[in-house]
Scaffold this active site. Sequence first.
Site, mmCIF file in Angstrom:
data_model
loop_
_atom_site.group_PDB
_atom_site.id
_atom_site.type_symbol
_atom_site.label_atom_id
_atom_site.label_comp_id
_atom_site.label_asym_id
_atom_site.label_seq_id
_atom_site.Cartn_x
_atom_site.Cartn_y
_atom_site.Cartn_z
ATOM 1 C CG ASN A 1 2.932 -7.095 10.997
ATOM 2 O OD1 ASN A 1 1.953 -6.111 10.719
ATOM 3 N ND2 ASN A 1 4.091 -6.749 11.699
ATOM 4 C CG HIS B 1 8.582 -3.720 10.993
ATOM 5 N ND1 HIS B 1 7.805 -3.254 11.848
ATOM 6 C CD2 HIS B 1 9.927 -3.687 11.074
ATOM 7 C CE1 HIS B 1 8.761 -2.436 12.783
ATOM 8 N NE2 HIS B 1 9.622 -2.530 12.036
ATOM 9 C CB SER C 1 -1.390 2.398 1.016
ATOM 10 O OG SER C 1 -0.439 2.141 1.791
ATOM 11 N NE ARG D 1 -6.097 -0.648 19.261
ATOM 12 C CZ ARG D 1 -5.868 0.344 20.082
ATOM 13 N NH1 ARG D 1 -5.073 0.212 21.290
ATOM 14 N NH2 ARG D 1 -6.422 1.433 19.930
ATOM 15 C CE LYS E 1 -3.488 -5.881 23.354
ATOM 16 N NZ LYS E 1 -2.084 -5.788 23.097
HETATM 17 C C1 GRF Z 1 2.755 0.478 6.689
HETATM 18 O O1 GRF Z 1 4.182 1.337 6.650
HETATM 19 C C2 GRF Z 1 3.395 -0.730 7.406
HETATM 20 O O2 GRF Z 1 4.559 -1.158 7.149
HETATM 21 C C3 GRF Z 1 3.204 -0.571 8.712
HETATM 22 O O3 GRF Z 1 1.998 0.421 9.015
HETATM 23 C C4 GRF Z 1 1.926 1.125 7.782
HETATM 24 C C5 GRF Z 1 0.486 1.178 7.163
HETATM 25 O O4 GRF Z 1 0.314 1.769 6.220
HETATM 26 N N1 GRF Z 1 2.714 -1.592 9.512
HETATM 27 P P1 GRF Z 1 -0.946 1.686 5.226
HETATM 28 O O5 GRF Z 1 -2.394 1.741 6.395
HETATM 29 O O6 GRF Z 1 -1.188 0.138 4.628
HETATM 30 O O7 GRF Z 1 -1.079 2.628 4.112
#
Ligand code: GRF
Length: 207
Positions: free
Chosen positions: A111, A113, A17, A95, A69
């Site tokens: 990234n 979070h 998403s 990962r 890995k």
């Molecule tokens: C999100 O909650 C993001 O913060 C985390 O993983 C989830 C990914 O969701 N790192 P999507 O695949 O972007 O819907």
Amino acid sequence: MGNQMKKIIVLASGRGSNFQAIVKKIQDRYIPARCVGLITDNPKASVIDIAKNADIPVFIIDYATFPDKTVYEAELITLMKELSPDFIVLAGYMRLLGDTIVQRFHDKILNIHPALLPSFPGLHAQEQAIAYGVKIAGCTVHYVTEEMDGGPVIIQRVVPVLDDDDSEQLSARILLEEHIAFPEALKLVCEGRIEKRGRIVKIKGQG
Ligand code: GRF
């Protein structure tokens, strides 16, 4: 740096998403970038269909087919170098990136979070927030460093934690903000509007 189009690649493992939100904002010309590839470690990820629908090249590096890995990441870094992106976006990439990749693309990897870092790094951040009893939660877009969820913060957005929230409800509320924060952070980096000293990020032309 100016406003020229930047090349980005996205790494994702699942639903996609955030990727979808970013693709939309590229199509709308809000983010001055071209997405030159989606890389996934999961051949079953639904993010693959989102990329195909948007005519973005898909590269599947199926983690399960590698002995370890190190071998997997050797393949990943070769592909990343070939694509030579200006920025690399981790949008639900499940990962930890190894140090070699992080160092090779220093200051280029972003990234998202689903917590207000430095609180609740790692997995299940929304559950951690509920279990701790915090009253606000949110999301953080940050540069990726060798420390998990520990890089310089670019943008954070906040949501309330309501008394009756379960982790699904809180996750959904945070996700709406992720879809705003990530495109906004990407816009800023692509426009060269970030000034970073150590771990302090400032946005040029603000305040
Ligand atoms: C999100 O909650 C993001 O913060 C985390 O993983 C989830 C990914 O969701 N790192 P999507 O695949 O972007 O819907």
